[in-house]
Design an enzyme around this catalytic site. Sequence first.
Site, PDB file in Angstrom:
ATOM      1  N   GLU A 148      31.884  36.994  38.123  1.00 47.09           N
ATOM      2  CA  GLU A 148      31.640  36.208  36.921  1.00 47.09           C
ATOM      3  C   GLU A 148      30.493  35.224  37.141  1.00 47.09           C
ATOM      4  O   GLU A 148      29.686  34.982  36.240  1.00 47.09           O
ATOM      5  CB  GLU A 148      32.919  35.483  36.499  1.00 47.09           C
ATOM      6  CG  GLU A 148      33.915  36.419  35.821  1.00 47.09           C
ATOM      7  CD  GLU A 148      35.291  35.822  35.693  1.00 47.09           C
ATOM      8  OE1 GLU A 148      35.595  34.863  36.422  1.00 47.09           O
ATOM      9  OE2 GLU A 148      36.072  36.328  34.859  1.00 47.09           O
ATOM     10  N   ASN A 267      39.425  39.976  49.415  1.00 48.69           N
ATOM     11  CA  ASN A 267      40.338  40.044  48.281  1.00 48.69           C
ATOM     12  C   ASN A 267      41.445  39.018  48.481  1.00 48.69           C
ATOM     13  O   ASN A 267      41.663  38.550  49.605  1.00 48.69           O
ATOM     14  CB  ASN A 267      40.928  41.443  48.117  1.00 48.69           C
ATOM     15  CG  ASN A 267      41.117  41.795  46.640  1.00 48.69           C
ATOM     16  OD1 ASN A 267      41.280  40.914  45.784  1.00 48.69           O
ATOM     17  ND2 ASN A 267      41.107  43.080  46.333  1.00 48.69           N
ATOM     18  N   ASN A 324      36.906  45.322  40.655  1.00 51.22           N
ATOM     19  CA  ASN A 324      35.987  44.562  39.796  1.00 51.22           C
ATOM     20  C   ASN A 324      36.757  43.723  38.787  1.00 51.22           C
ATOM     21  O   ASN A 324      37.963  43.901  38.602  1.00 51.22           O
ATOM     22  CB  ASN A 324      34.989  45.496  39.097  1.00 51.22           C
ATOM     23  CG  ASN A 324      35.569  46.158  37.852  1.00 51.22           C
ATOM     24  OD1 ASN A 324      36.740  46.540  37.821  1.00 51.22           O
ATOM     25  ND2 ASN A 324      34.764  46.327  36.820  1.00 51.22           N
ATOM     26  N   ASP A 327      35.074  41.606  32.795  1.00 50.60           N
ATOM     27  CA  ASP A 327      34.367  40.725  31.869  1.00 50.60           C
ATOM     28  C   ASP A 327      33.030  40.307  32.466  1.00 50.60           C
ATOM     29  O   ASP A 327      32.096  39.964  31.746  1.00 50.60           O
ATOM     30  CB  ASP A 327      35.217  39.515  31.504  1.00 50.60           C
ATOM     31  CG  ASP A 327      35.219  38.432  32.567  1.00 50.60           C
ATOM     32  OD1 ASP A 327      35.432  38.767  33.736  1.00 50.60           O
ATOM     33  OD2 ASP A 327      35.030  37.251  32.213  1.00 50.60           O
ATOM     34  N   TYR A 402      40.910  45.095  35.493  1.00 52.14           N
ATOM     35  CA  TYR A 402      40.199  45.510  36.703  1.00 52.14           C
ATOM     36  C   TYR A 402      40.122  47.027  36.773  1.00 52.14           C
ATOM     37  O   TYR A 402      40.836  47.747  36.074  1.00 52.14           O
ATOM     38  CB  TYR A 402      40.901  44.981  37.974  1.00 52.14           C
ATOM     39  CG  TYR A 402      42.319  45.485  38.147  1.00 52.14           C
ATOM     40  CD1 TYR A 402      42.600  46.753  38.662  1.00 52.14           C
ATOM     41  CD2 TYR A 402      43.409  44.685  37.805  1.00 52.14           C
ATOM     42  CE1 TYR A 402      43.901  47.210  38.810  1.00 52.14           C
ATOM     43  CE2 TYR A 402      44.713  45.125  37.950  1.00 52.14           C
ATOM     44  CZ  TYR A 402      44.952  46.392  38.449  1.00 52.14           C
ATOM     45  OH  TYR A 402      46.240  46.849  38.582  1.00 52.14           O
ATOM     46  N   TYR A 504      48.729  50.845  19.166  1.00 53.71           N
ATOM     47  CA  TYR A 504      48.429  52.188  19.664  1.00 53.71           C
ATOM     48  C   TYR A 504      49.383  52.555  20.805  1.00 53.71           C
ATOM     49  O   TYR A 504      48.984  53.158  21.806  1.00 53.71           O
ATOM     50  CB  TYR A 504      46.980  52.283  20.113  1.00 53.71           C
ATOM     51  CG  TYR A 504      46.004  52.331  18.953  1.00 53.71           C
ATOM     52  CD1 TYR A 504      45.595  53.539  18.405  1.00 53.71           C
ATOM     53  CD2 TYR A 504      45.496  51.161  18.402  1.00 53.71           C
ATOM     54  CE1 TYR A 504      44.709  53.587  17.344  1.00 53.71           C
ATOM     55  CE2 TYR A 504      44.608  51.190  17.332  1.00 53.71           C
ATOM     56  CZ  TYR A 504      44.218  52.407  16.801  1.00 53.71           C
ATOM     57  OH  TYR A 504      43.339  52.454  15.734  1.00 53.71           O
ATOM     58  N   ASP A 644      36.971  19.729  29.556  1.00 54.26           N
ATOM     59  CA  ASP A 644      36.451  20.783  30.425  1.00 54.26           C
ATOM     60  C   ASP A 644      35.018  21.098  29.998  1.00 54.26           C
ATOM     61  O   ASP A 644      34.770  21.595  28.901  1.00 54.26           O
ATOM     62  CB  ASP A 644      37.341  22.025  30.310  1.00 54.26           C
ATOM     63  CG  ASP A 644      36.974  23.126  31.299  1.00 54.26           C
ATOM     64  OD1 ASP A 644      35.770  23.435  31.439  1.00 54.26           O
ATOM     65  OD2 ASP A 644      37.895  23.684  31.923  1.00 54.26           O
TER      66      ASP A 644
END
Length: 802
Positions: A148, A267, A324, A327, A402, A504, A644
Site C-alpha cells: 500500500e 509475513n 498480495n 487494494d 489477498y 450472488y 486522523d
Amino acid sequence: MTFIVSLSEASTDTVTLDYATVPGSATAPDDYTHTAGTLTFDPGDTTKHVVVPVRDDFAGAPREVFSLQITNPEGCTIEVPVGTGVIPGVTGLLSYRQRFDWIYAAVHDTANGYFGPQTGANAFAVPRHVPENIINEAPDYGGETVSETASFWVGLEAWQGALNADWTGYNNCWNKIDTIYVPNTTNQPNGTYNPASPADYTPEGNLPSDYPRLSQPSAAKGVDPLYQELVTTYGTKRMYLMHWIIDVEGAYGFKNGDGATKNVYINTYERGLQESSFETVTHPCWNDWTNGGSAYGYEPLFTQGKQLYPAAQYDWGKKWSYTNAPDAEARAVQWAFWANKFATDQGAGATIATSTSRAKKMGDYLRYNLFDKYFRQIGDNRSQGGTSADPYGSCHYLINWYAAWGGEVPATGAEASWGYRIGCSEAHQGYQGVDTAYFMATGGGGFTPQSPSAGDVWLGSLYRQIEMIRWLQSPEGPIAGGVTNSMFSRYETPTDGRQNATFYGMYYTYAPVWHDPPSNNWVGFQPWGQARTADALLEVSDKTTPLAVEIRHNLEIILDRLVNWFLDESELIGTGDFKIPGTLSWVNSAAIAGQTATTANLEGVYEFLPTLEWDGTGDYAAFWNASTVPNPTLHCTITEYSTDLGVASSLAVLLVNYAEAKRRMGKFTDTIPGGAHTAQDAYTLARELLDRVWNTYRDDIGICTPEPRSDYKRMLDPVYVPAIFNGTMPNGDVVNSQSTYISIRSFLKDDPMWPVIEAHAADPVANPAPVFTYHRFWAQAEYAIACAAMHHYFGDLIGESD
C-alpha cells in the site's frame, strides 16, 4: 525545489558531476536544507534531478535566492556551472501546489528518514511505513514497507509528473516495484504447478491457538483459468503481484532466496480471523530451514507435517510463499492510468511507456484477486470446485483480501517439483477499485491489459463491484463490511439469519478476514474505497460512451448518500482544528428481531444483517432507488471521532473528485439528493481540511499529530506458540510457548520509547500511555495528492493555475 541537470547529448561513457547548494539571500538551514552529492549519468542518460527542500512557508516570507553549483566533472565539461533557485516568498498561506512541492521535497529528503534502507548499497530505495521505529498496525516496526505504501508512492509521483513535468520519480517508482515489491524469478522459482489442482484445502481456525492446521488434500478445489493464459501472454511463470510486506532495514535478520538481507520478504498474519497484530510471529517468506525458526523453519506454526503429526498426509518441505494486498495493486493501476493521461497530454507518453506496460501487466495478474480461495464455485455449490467447462464459476468478480502463491525451494540446479496458487473467498468494501475496473474493462478507460480475456473479466468485475457497494450501503451512508464465499474460511453454512439474504450466493460479514479489531470499524476504509468510486465518477462525468453513461448515475447514488453523511458528521472547530468520524460500529449488544443476527458472533455481539437476497435478477429499479438503500437494516453508528490526518487527506481526495465530477455534470450548486448540502459544500470541506491539517498538524518534515498508544502495553502479552515448536529468530530470540510479542522482537527494546511502554504496561494508572508522533508515508502522499488535485481541478476557483 527541483534543479534539473542535463547533458547536451547522451554519452557512451559514465559521466559524474559533484553538486552543492550555495547560500545567497536564502541561507541554510533556515530557508533550505543544504544539499550536496554526486550525480552519475550512466551511458544513455541525459537528465538528473537534485531535490532541495525549501522553507518559504510562513506568512510574509520574503523572496530569496540561493544557488546550486556544479563542480568536478568527469567525462564532460561544464557549460553552466550555477543554477539559481528562487524561493518566491509567501504573502499568506502556501498555495496547494506549493504544499504539494513542499511535501514531495520533504519525503524525498533522505535526512528525514522516509526512504530506506538507511544504509547499504541499495540505500533509500523504497519508502518505509514511517521514519520512526516502534509502531504496530500490520507493519510491526517502522523499518518495513507495505505494498500500500508503494501504491501511494505511485500516486505521489504521478502528480509530480502532472504538475512539474518531471517523470523521473515515477519511472523510478515503477522500477522499484518491478525489482523489489514484485519478487524476482530467483525469489519465486516457479517450477511444476498444476492449474487443474491449484492448492490443497486447509480449513482455517478462529484463533492462533487453533494452529497448526491439518490440510485436506482430497477436499474439493477448482481449476485455475488464468495460469496458462498469463504464461502464454507474458512468456513467464513469474507472478506479477506485489508481496504485501517487506523488512526494508533487515532488522529481523532474515534473508531472501537470492541472499539479500535488506528489503526482505516477510509475513505476519497467518493464524485465523481473530489473530491480532500483537499475536503474530513474523517469519520469512523464504523458509528453507536455514532462515530461523525450528528444525523445519516456521511452517510448524501454521500447518501439520508428517514428521511430527502422524495424521498429516505430507511432510513439511522447504517452501517459499508470497501474499498480495490487492487494494495496493488497484491503487497503483489507478494512478498509472492517470499518469498516462497526464504524460500523454504533455506529449511525454513515451517517457513512461515502460511503467505503463508494467502497470497494465499488474492489472492482468490482479485478476487472481477475483477468485474464491480454492477456486470453488460461488454460492450454493461452494462444496464443489470450478470446472474446466465453467472455469469462471469460481470467480466472484470482487477484489478480495489477498491472493497467495508459492512452492518448493528447489535443490541447487533443480526445478521446483510443486507449487500452489490461491485466491481469497472474502471481499472487503474498502478494497474495491471501481475506477481500476473501469479503466481496464472492455469499453471502459482504454487501459486494458494484454491477455485476451482481461477486458471482459474486468467489465464483469466493474458491474459486480458497483452492485456489492450498493447492496452494502447503510441508510446512514457508510458502506458495510463485505461478503464471503467461505464462512470462517471453512465453507460453513451459517444459521444466524445471514443465510437468508446473500449477494450472488455469498454471505454478509461485518468484518472480512480479521476481527481484532473488526476490519471495517476503521473509517479510513470508507474514503479509501469510495475515493476510487468518486475517481470513476470523475472520469465518466463528461463521457458519452455507452459504458460511461450506463454506470454514471449509479455511482452518483452511492456517493451522494456517503458524501452527505461525511458533511453532516464532520466538524470544523474554531479556525484551525477539525473532527471527522474515526471508528464505526456495525453491531448491537443485543439481538433485534428482523435487524440483527439471531445469535452473537465470535466477539459476543450481534451483527446488523442485510434482508435483500440479490443475484442481479431482482427489482433493478427498487435496488437503485436513491431515496432508500437495498438493505435498510445495515446500520452503523460512530463510536469515536478523530483527527486522523491520513483519513482526512483521503476524505479530501474523495470530496475533490466528487465535487469536480458534479461540476462537470452541471450540478455543483445543486442540493445533493437526500440531504441539505451541495457539491460546493464538499469542495469547501475539502479545502478546510487541507488548510487545517497544514496550519495545525505540520512540523519540519511533514504532517503529524501526537497519538497516545495505550494499546502498546499488549507488546508484553504472550504470543501463542504450540508446545511442539521450539526455535529461534535469526538474532537468537527464542520462539517457544513462553514467547511474548516483545521477546521475539528484542531489537525494539533499543528504542528510547521502550521504557515508557514498559512502564505504562506495568502500571497504566501511574504511568500515562506513551505518545508517538508518526509521519506515515501514505498520509504524507495522500495529503500531497489531495493538494495536487485541489490545485489541478479547482485552480480557477482558488486563484491557482498550472
